[in-house]
Design a protein around this motif. Structure first.
Motif, PDB file in Angstrom:
ATOM      1  N   LEU A  97      12.118  -3.677  44.983  1.00  0.00           N
ATOM      2  CA  LEU A  97      10.808  -3.109  44.670  1.00  0.00           C
ATOM      3  C   LEU A  97      10.789  -1.604  44.851  1.00  0.00           C
ATOM      4  O   LEU A  97      10.163  -0.870  44.073  1.00  0.00           O
ATOM      5  CB  LEU A  97       9.730  -3.760  45.539  1.00  0.00           C
ATOM      6  CG  LEU A  97       8.290  -3.309  45.288  1.00  0.00           C
ATOM      7  CD1 LEU A  97       7.899  -3.480  43.828  1.00  0.00           C
ATOM      8  CD2 LEU A  97       7.321  -4.060  46.197  1.00  0.00           C
ATOM      9  N   GLY A  98      11.507  -1.123  45.854  1.00  0.00           N
ATOM     10  CA  GLY A  98      11.552   0.313  46.091  1.00  0.00           C
ATOM     11  C   GLY A  98      12.117   1.076  44.906  1.00  0.00           C
ATOM     12  O   GLY A  98      11.594   2.132  44.532  1.00  0.00           O
ATOM     13  N   LYS A  99      13.162   0.549  44.305  1.00  0.00           N
ATOM     14  CA  LYS A  99      13.784   1.210  43.153  1.00  0.00           C
ATOM     15  C   LYS A  99      12.869   1.156  41.930  1.00  0.00           C
ATOM     16  O   LYS A  99      12.719   2.162  41.216  1.00  0.00           O
ATOM     17  CB  LYS A  99      15.127   0.548  42.835  1.00  0.00           C
ATOM     18  CG  LYS A  99      15.894   1.247  41.717  1.00  0.00           C
ATOM     19  CD  LYS A  99      17.219   0.575  41.468  1.00  0.00           C
ATOM     20  CE  LYS A  99      18.041   1.349  40.446  1.00  0.00           C
ATOM     21  NZ  LYS A  99      17.322   1.582  39.173  1.00  0.00           N
ATOM     22  N   VAL A 100      12.251   0.003  41.691  1.00  0.00           N
ATOM     23  CA  VAL A 100      11.336  -0.131  40.550  1.00  0.00           C
ATOM     24  C   VAL A 100      10.162   0.826  40.705  1.00  0.00           C
ATOM     25  O   VAL A 100       9.777   1.535  39.760  1.00  0.00           O
ATOM     26  CB  VAL A 100      10.825  -1.576  40.441  1.00  0.00           C
ATOM     27  CG1 VAL A 100       9.742  -1.689  39.383  1.00  0.00           C
ATOM     28  CG2 VAL A 100      11.975  -2.526  40.124  1.00  0.00           C
ATOM     29  N   SER A 101       9.604   0.853  41.905  1.00  0.00           N
ATOM     30  CA  SER A 101       8.468   1.730  42.180  1.00  0.00           C
ATOM     31  C   SER A 101       8.847   3.195  41.985  1.00  0.00           C
ATOM     32  O   SER A 101       8.097   3.977  41.381  1.00  0.00           O
ATOM     33  CB  SER A 101       7.976   1.481  43.610  1.00  0.00           C
ATOM     34  OG  SER A 101       6.947   2.383  43.951  1.00  0.00           O
ATOM     35  N   LEU A 102      10.013   3.566  42.481  1.00  0.00           N
ATOM     36  CA  LEU A 102      10.479   4.944  42.347  1.00  0.00           C
ATOM     37  C   LEU A 102      10.646   5.332  40.880  1.00  0.00           C
ATOM     38  O   LEU A 102      10.192   6.401  40.445  1.00  0.00           O
ATOM     39  CB  LEU A 102      11.798   5.116  43.097  1.00  0.00           C
ATOM     40  CG  LEU A 102      12.572   6.421  42.876  1.00  0.00           C
ATOM     41  CD1 LEU A 102      11.737   7.622  43.293  1.00  0.00           C
ATOM     42  CD2 LEU A 102      13.889   6.400  43.630  1.00  0.00           C
ATOM     43  N   ASP A 103      11.266   4.472  40.116  1.00  0.00           N
ATOM     44  CA  ASP A 103      11.511   4.774  38.702  1.00  0.00           C
ATOM     45  C   ASP A 103      10.198   5.015  37.943  1.00  0.00           C
ATOM     46  O   ASP A 103      10.108   5.934  37.117  1.00  0.00           O
ATOM     47  CB  ASP A 103      12.294   3.642  38.047  1.00  0.00           C
ATOM     48  CG  ASP A 103      13.727   3.555  38.557  1.00  0.00           C
ATOM     49  OD1 ASP A 103      14.198   4.541  39.144  1.00  0.00           O
ATOM     50  OD2 ASP A 103      14.357   2.489  38.375  1.00  0.00           O
ATOM     51  N   ASN A 104       9.184   4.211  38.237  1.00  0.00           N
ATOM     52  CA  ASN A 104       7.909   4.339  37.527  1.00  0.00           C
ATOM     53  C   ASN A 104       7.090   5.537  38.002  1.00  0.00           C
ATOM     54  O   ASN A 104       6.497   6.260  37.194  1.00  0.00           O
ATOM     55  CB  ASN A 104       7.093   3.052  37.691  1.00  0.00           C
ATOM     56  CG  ASN A 104       7.703   1.875  36.956  1.00  0.00           C
ATOM     57  OD1 ASN A 104       8.333   2.036  35.915  1.00  0.00           O
ATOM     58  ND2 ASN A 104       7.524   0.680  37.494  1.00  0.00           N
ATOM     59  N   LEU A 105       7.064   5.745  39.305  1.00  0.00           N
ATOM     60  CA  LEU A 105       6.244   6.829  39.852  1.00  0.00           C
ATOM     61  C   LEU A 105       6.873   8.210  39.611  1.00  0.00           C
ATOM     62  O   LEU A 105       6.161   9.211  39.532  1.00  0.00           O
ATOM     63  CB  LEU A 105       6.036   6.627  41.352  1.00  0.00           C
ATOM     64  CG  LEU A 105       5.072   5.501  41.732  1.00  0.00           C
ATOM     65  CD1 LEU A 105       5.230   5.146  43.206  1.00  0.00           C
ATOM     66  CD2 LEU A 105       3.633   5.902  41.436  1.00  0.00           C
ATOM     67  N   ALA A 106       8.185   8.250  39.514  1.00  0.00           N
ATOM     68  CA  ALA A 106       8.867   9.538  39.334  1.00  0.00           C
ATOM     69  C   ALA A 106       8.511  10.199  38.011  1.00  0.00           C
ATOM     70  O   ALA A 106       8.741  11.401  37.829  1.00  0.00           O
ATOM     71  CB  ALA A 106      10.380   9.342  39.436  1.00  0.00           C
TER      72      ALA A 106
END
Length: 345
Positions: free
Chosen positions: A295-304
Motif C-alpha cells: 500500500l505504501g508504494k501504491v500510495s506514493l506513486d499516486n500522491l507523487a
C-alpha cells in the motif's frame, strides 16, 4: 526484600531451637524453664538482624547503581521515552527520571535540535522560527464525544494551555488496526501541540470508543461537520492507511481550510485524477515506510503526481511508519508543519 526477611525468619528459628552451654551444663531453648531466657535471645537476634537489613538494603526504590526503579507498569510517555528516545540514564539527572514534564521538555529540546540538524534546502528553519510559535505553557489533554452527522465520535484534544496559537490545527485520523490511542501512546499529539499546533484525534465511526456504523453518508461532510463544530479555520490532516477513504475525497474538494496533508500510506489514492494533480494546491508530505512495498508504494506513486508533494522514506519502518520509527516520523512531520505554517500564516 523478601530474601532478607526470609533469612531473618530462618535465623530466628535456628536460634530458638539451638542447644547451648552455660557453666558446662547443656540446655535447650525447648525446655520449659528456659523459655523466658530463649525469648530474650530471640528478640536480641531479631533486633540485630533488622538493623543489619536496614543498612544493607539500598535506600528508597533505587537499584544498586543508584538508578531509580520505576514502580508498576510505565505510562505511555515512559514507554515512548524508554523505547524510542531512550532518555533515561543518558546524561539526565536522576531526580528527573520520574517527572513526565521534565521528560517532555527533554523530548521537545531533542526534537528542536534534530529538526535543525536535518533541515533541507527547500525549507531553512532557524531556532527562532521554531521556538517563536511553540507552546510556552503546559499542554492540556481532554477527551469528549462530538455529535457528527448523528454519530457520537470520540475525540482527544491536546492544546496549549492558556494560549491562542496562530499555527494550524492538526487532525489525526487512524488506520484499521489502530484508534486515537496510537497518537496518544506514542506521544506524537503532545509533541505536536508543544510546537504550537493544537491537535485533535478521533476514533472514526464504528472504531474504538466511537459509536455507530463504520459507514457514513458522506466522508467529506463528516470532516466538514467535525471541523465546523470545533470552529477551526485552518488545519492539517494526518492520514494513515484506511483513513484515506475520508481524507482523499476531502483533499479533492480544494477546501481552503485544509492547508496541509500528511499521507502515511493512505488508501483511496486511486481516486486522484490527472486534473487533481494540477488543481490541488495543498502541500502534501508523503511518508512511506522503507519496508512498505504494498500500500505504501501504491500510495506514493499516486500522491507523487501532485505538484506540491514531497516524499520522505522513513527508515527501519514498515506500513505503520509512525509506530515503527516514531522519532523520525515525528521529526519529519513537525518539520513539514513548521515549513508549511511559515508560508500560510
Amino acid at each position: 526484600m523478601f530474601n532478607y526477611f526470609f533469612s531473618v525468619i530462618i535465623w530466628i528459628i535456628y536460634k530458638t531451637h539451638m542447644e547451648y552451654r552455660i557453666g558446662g551444663a547443656k540446655y535447650s531453648c525447648l525446655m520449659g524453664k528456659q523459655t523466658k531466657f530463649c525469648l530474650q535471645i530471640a528478640l536480641l537476634v531479631l533486633i540485630v538482624t533488622l538493623v543489619f537489613v536496614y543498612f544493607k538494603l539500598p535506600s528508597g526504590d533505587s537499584l544498586p547503581d543508584g538508578r531509580l526503579e520505576p514502580s508498576g507498569e510505565p505510562d505511555a510517555l515512559d514507554k515512548y521515552l524508554n523505547q524510542q528516545f531512550q532518555f533515561l540514564g543518558v546524561g539526565g539527572k536522576q531526580k528527573n527520571a520520574l517527572d513526565p514534564k521534565v521528560k517532555e521538555l527533554e523530548q521537545y529540546q531533542q526534537l528542536v535540535l534534530s529538526i535543525l540538524h536535518n533541515s533541507d534546502a527547500n525549507c531553512r528553519l532557524t531556532e527562532f522560527m521554531i521556538r517563536n510559535g511553540s507552546c510556552k505553557a503546559g499542554i492540556n489533554e481532554t477527551t469528549s464525544y462530538s455529535d457528527i452527522l448523528g454519530t457520537q465520535v470520540y475525540t482527544v484534544m491536546t492544546t496549549c494551555a492558556g494560549e491562542h496559537m496562530k499555527r494550524p490545527w492538526v487532525l489525526f485520523l487512524h488506520g484499521m488496526a489502530y484508534t486515537t490511542r496510537v497518537w496518544v501512546e506514542t506521544n506524537i499529539m503532545r509533541m505536536t501541540a508543544s510546537f504550537g499546533f493544537n491537535s485533535i484525534a478521533i476514533d472514526l465511526p464504528g472504531f474504538g470508543n466511537s459509536k455507530g456504523s463504520k459507514k457514513v453518508s458522506s466522508e467529506v461532510e463528516f470532516i466538514n461537520d467535525l471541523i465546523d463544530s470545533l470552529k477551526i479555520t485552518k488545519f492539517v490532516i494526518v492520514s494513515p492507511s484506511m483513513s484515506g477513504r475520508y481524507s482523499i475525497p476531502y483533499l479533492k474538494t480544494l477546501n481552503p481550510k485544509l492547508v496541509g496533508f500528511v499521507a502515511a500510506a493512505p488508501t483511496s489514492t486511486e481516486l486522484l485524477t490527472g486534473t487533481d494533480a494540477t488543481t490541488i494546491e495543498t502541500p502534501v508530505l508523503i511518508m512511506k515506510g522503507e519496508r512498505d512495498n504494498q500500500l505504501g508504494k501504491v500510495s506514493l506513486d499516486n500522491l507523487a503526481r501532485l505538484k506540491h508533494s514531497t516524499t520522505f522514506i522513513v527508515p527501519d519502518a514498515g506500513h505503520p511508519s509512525y509506530v515503527d520509527n516514531t522519532p523520525v516520523f515525528t521529526r519529519e512531520m513537525i518539520k513539514f508543519l513548521l515549513c508549511m505554517s511559515s508560508e500560510t500564516q
